[in-house]
Design a protein around this motif. Structure first.
Motif, PDB file in Angstrom:
ATOM      1  N   ARG A 147      51.589  44.138  58.717  1.00  0.00           N
ATOM      2  CA  ARG A 147      51.827  43.804  59.299  1.00  0.00           C
ATOM      3  C   ARG A 147      53.314  44.217  59.775  1.00  0.00           C
ATOM      4  NH1 ARG A 147      55.800  38.637  55.686  1.00  0.00           N
ATOM      5  NH2 ARG A 147      56.635  40.840  55.896  1.00  0.00           N
ATOM      6  N   GLY A 148      53.426  45.094  58.718  1.00  0.00           N
ATOM      7  CA  GLY A 148      55.087  46.767  58.787  1.00  0.00           C
ATOM      8  C   GLY A 148      54.676  46.941  60.276  1.00  0.00           C
ATOM      9  N   MET A 149      53.140  47.585  60.928  1.00  0.00           N
ATOM     10  CA  MET A 149      53.285  48.100  61.614  1.00  0.00           C
ATOM     11  C   MET A 149      53.049  47.922  63.093  1.00  0.00           C
ATOM     12  SD  MET A 149      50.748  50.872  59.348  1.00  0.00           S
ATOM     13  CE  MET A 149      51.453  51.543  57.819  1.00  0.00           C
ATOM     14  N   LEU A 150      52.986  46.623  63.084  1.00  0.00           N
ATOM     15  CA  LEU A 150      52.322  45.718  64.263  1.00  0.00           C
ATOM     16  C   LEU A 150      54.178  44.842  64.615  1.00  0.00           C
ATOM     17  CD1 LEU A 150      49.106  43.350  62.712  1.00  0.00           C
ATOM     18  CD2 LEU A 150      49.527  45.747  65.048  1.00  0.00           C
ATOM     19  N   PRO A 151      54.220  44.736  66.430  1.00  0.00           N
ATOM     20  CA  PRO A 151      54.651  44.536  66.866  1.00  0.00           C
ATOM     21  C   PRO A 151      55.314  42.681  65.927  1.00  0.00           C
ATOM     22  CG  PRO A 151      53.415  44.175  68.419  1.00  0.00           C
ATOM     23  CD  PRO A 151      52.607  44.590  67.299  1.00  0.00           C
TER      24      PRO A 151
END
Length: 143
Positions: free
Chosen positions: A108-112
């Motif tokens: 989740r931290g690497m997605l928009p």
């Protein structure tokens, strides 16, 4: 004149990708998952369209971590908003009890951070063992 092709959601072809986490480093695997979910591996990547694939991660509980003491030292905190309600879990406990939550938190931290990112995260399925119920969707190729 050549124009850059912009795809819409109706033109996107979605594949099912199976990744085996056994023996792989956690951070590098999560980066690969985020790339597939976002669709950046495709030649027609469009930033404002969900053009990623479905990702299935198997053997999530057998993933490897760098760092000697990371399993005992690293902690994940959550807070409900009330006073004194901070709860913490060690990384080692989270890997054994709920590896699905660990993979989703890291990805989740690497997605928009928008509705688009939440839609991309729904295409991630994580399983602690080697069995998954999506064999009908997955073609013969597995990564």
């Amino acid at each position: 004149m050549k124009m850059t092709k912009m795809v819409n959601s109706a033109q996107v072809e979605r594949d099912w990708i199976v990744l085996d986490a056994e023996g792989k480093t956690f951070g590098r695997l999560v980066t690969e998952i985020a790339t597939y979910l976002r669709g950046k591996h495709k030649p027609y990547f469009t930033p404002h369209v969900d053009c990623g694939d479905h990702v299935i991660v198997i053997n999530a509980s057998k993933v490897k971590f760098s760092g000697a003491n990371k399993l005992e030292d690293k902690q994940y905190h959550r807070h409900s908003g009330y006073f004194g309600s901070v709860k913490s879990e060690k990384l080692g406990e989270l890997v054994q009890k709920n590896p699905e939550k660990l993979f989703k938190l890291a990805t989740r931290g690497m997605l928009p951070k928008t509705k688009l990112g939440r839609a991309m995260l729904k295409k991630l399925r994580v399983y602690a063992g080697s069995e998954h119920p999506h064999t009908a969707q997955v073609k013969a190729k597995e990564n």
